[in-house]
Design an enzyme around this catalytic site. Structure first.
Site, PDB file in Angstrom:
ATOM      1  CE  LYS A  65      38.210  47.603  38.362  1.00 21.06           C
ATOM      2  NZ  LYS A  65      37.030  46.848  38.837  1.00 21.06           N
ATOM      3  CB  CYS A  96      38.675  43.519  38.235  1.00 18.56           C
ATOM      4  SG  CYS A  96      37.253  42.608  37.529  1.00 18.56           S
ATOM      5  CD  GLU A 123      37.152  43.878  41.380  1.00 20.26           C
ATOM      6  OE1 GLU A 123      36.672  42.966  40.673  1.00 20.26           O
ATOM      7  OE2 GLU A 123      37.180  45.067  41.003  1.00 20.26           O
TER       8      GLU A 123
END
Lengths: 383, 383
Positions: free
Chosen positions: B195, B232, B119
């Site tokens: 994300k 994540c 990430e």
């Protein structure tokens, strides 16, 4: 060493790893350490006499200013069948009642408030045989069957909520179900929860015996918290755990019956993932032992016919919303796991990690509604 | 031993457990053994010279009659930052390009078809500081930034799909995003995936910097299979993994940056659970090292101000749909994990376990649609 002789992961690590490394390994594998619970010596003695493992742990929460702690104790019972599978059915059921009754008595000594038994706990896990007779005779009414009456007595006697997963016969519609009966500590039947997802696998397509449940994702408000029951194969379905949680479950029980090489590596993963993702406690229960059947049967795997389905590996455990978990019960012995938990931990972890709050569920409801249509066009980018 | 010195769970178990018990323990923890992959000696030498760990494993599938094997190799790269966090920004970015470039070169020697970085791989994980400057200067255009151009070169040079998670600046709308850019092996930008879920936690409410993604659950059809990127914190959300899978993902990458005591016990659980539940491969990638910042900052936990966020524990791994997984990369060193997988395994396991087929998704779409309404009445039974 054969797999059915290996007693437990935890014992093995404790016997071989140096102290400092054991601490790191346990942290990675189990999260924050769960403290051992002091259990009364009468309970420990009774467990030893009655030849079952008794273990106790507790999960703690921070003391809040506005809410009192909500400390309760759950009991998970795992056991082998008592009589051979060709003994008269009523004898088999009665022997199981006696065995579980003597373990529940010890749970009461340990102050257990909610006890949960394993999947179809009154019978051998005979679905692998695909014979209807005599196994369907084990099915009972959820509301009025012998087993429910037996559990009602236990519930009243010990002021304990009893979760009793049985093979249910719904006489009126001629239907069998795989059902957990939830009995209040008053002794009243609070309701029932039918297994949502049914395995359709070579040697145990259980839909031979019963159908997908129609009770939705019911949660039961007990005096000791809001509980739900996700039966066996439902643990492979994250949406199933999730929907119980969306209906308010604080503890989700997962009474199971599972064997061998394929499912064991998933066992420590699935219930624990559900506790983390849903900010709740989960309780995974599996039976122990190897069950022999008179007629040989095949398992849809090209292998020769055999008389048993494999080794049920026990390993019952409780997982907490903070990613920690208790050690498992033995892979080989009957056992009672007593776990104290402060249910306030759920909201504390939810407030900290905010998985629920950041869940974007409205978007998922829309996406899923589209995705289940037969003419759904997946979102795929190509060059 | 401090936690940031403990190199890996696997090494510890291998050094201390007797052979027979190690086999049982590994089976319970990791499932069916993943065989080691023979890697070319030039790659092993280069990794050693360049001071990073290189490991290779393979997941096998059964040979089918109608489909050819679809064997591909993925590469997961984990690394620490190269320059101090107060070095000039362009120097920091360039140093990271150089470091990752030399690891990708080794990936190419190992025949990797799809490589994924960690990430926001071009920058320190500075969101814990809550300072906007200078960290927002690391943000780049997904389509035309320096880093994307750098990755396009790599992709073309090595005929490799590159997944490059960066901090994205969308100049037109003045918006930052946490975005994975997916670059085809032709060198073209195939698309991007933002994300979906943003942590809102004391010391790293990342929505200070960027917002929840608006790219839905896009899947990228590459020459080497259909891939998706769950960035994540999205790994804590089972619905997120699920929806990528519903759109056809065969491999879901989870580039992450996570530290310490709280998340490490969840690390081996979440990506692996997603592989099992969704009949697909998942690839969990975490950075390594401890990153020091010039200005002190607090972490919303009552503790004194400090200059680092904690130890990023690496431990990148790949999980398969059959419940097995590779060992993890080191907790402390830069590394490249090369994994060969036959994508046919996904459908083979789906046909065997049938979690998708038994998923009852239409019922969940209905239930979830009701559950997200503000006037939703949960299904709770009371006495």
């Amino acid at each position: 060493m054969s797999s059915c002789e290996f007693e437990s992961l935890e014992k093995c690590l404790e016997s071989h790893l140096p102290e400092a490394e054991l601490t790191e390994v346990k942290h990675i594998l189990f999260g924050k350490e769960t403290k051992k619970l002091d259990l009364p010596s009468c309970a420990l003695e009774a467990a030893s006499e009655r030849d079952f493992e008794l273990k106790g742990y507790r999960f703690e929460a921070v003391q809040e200013q506005l809410r009192q702690p909500r400390r309760i104790r759950v009991g998970l019972i795992q056991h082998r069948i008592v009589l051979p599978t060709d003994a008269p059915i009523l004898d088999q059921i009665n022997a199981m009642h006696t065995r579980v009754g003597e373990i529940v008595e010890v749970a009461a000594m340990c102050g257990v408030n909610v006890v949960c038994f394993q999947e179809t706990w009154t019978m051998p896990f005979a679905f692998c045989t695909r014979e209807k007779e005599p196994w369907t005779e084990f099915a009972e009414s959820a509301e009025e069957g012998n087993t429910t009456r037996f559990c009602q007595e236990l519930a009243k006697k010990y002021n304990m909520v009893v979760v009793s997963p049985i093979l249910e016969r719904e006489e009126l519609h001629g239907t069998l179900w795989n059902t957990a009966v939830v009995i209040s500590n008053s002794g009243n039947v609070l309701g029932k929860s039918r297994k949502t997802h049914i395995p359709r696998i070579g040697d145990f397509n259980e839909s031979t015996y019963y159908m997908e449940g129609n009770t939705g994702h019911t949660v039961f408000q007990t005096q000791f918290g809001k509980i739900a029951v996700n039966i066996c194969y439902g643990r492979h379905h994250p949406l199933n755990w999730f929907m119980y949680s969306m209906n308010g479950a604080e503890i989700i029980f997962n009474p199971s019956a599972t064997v061998g090489a394929l499912s064991e590596p998933m066992w420590p993963i699935e219930a624990r993932n559900a506790a983390i993702a849903n900010h709740c406690f989960t309780c995974a229960i599996n039976r122990v032992g190897t069950e022999h059947f008179k007629s040989e049967f095949t398992s849809g795997d090209g292998k020769k016919a055999h008389h048993d389905f494999g080794h049920f590996y026990g390993s019952s455990y409780v997982a907490a919303p903070d990613g920690s978990r208790t050690p498992g019960l033995s892979r080989t012995r009957d056992g009672l796991l007593v776990v104290e938990m402060d249910l306030n931990l759920n909201r504390q972890i939810s407030d900290k990690w905010s998985f629920k709050m950041t869940g974007r569920y409205a978007e998922y409801a829309e996406e899923l509604t589209k995705a289940v249509r037969h003419d759904f066009k997946p979102n795929i980018m190509k060059e």
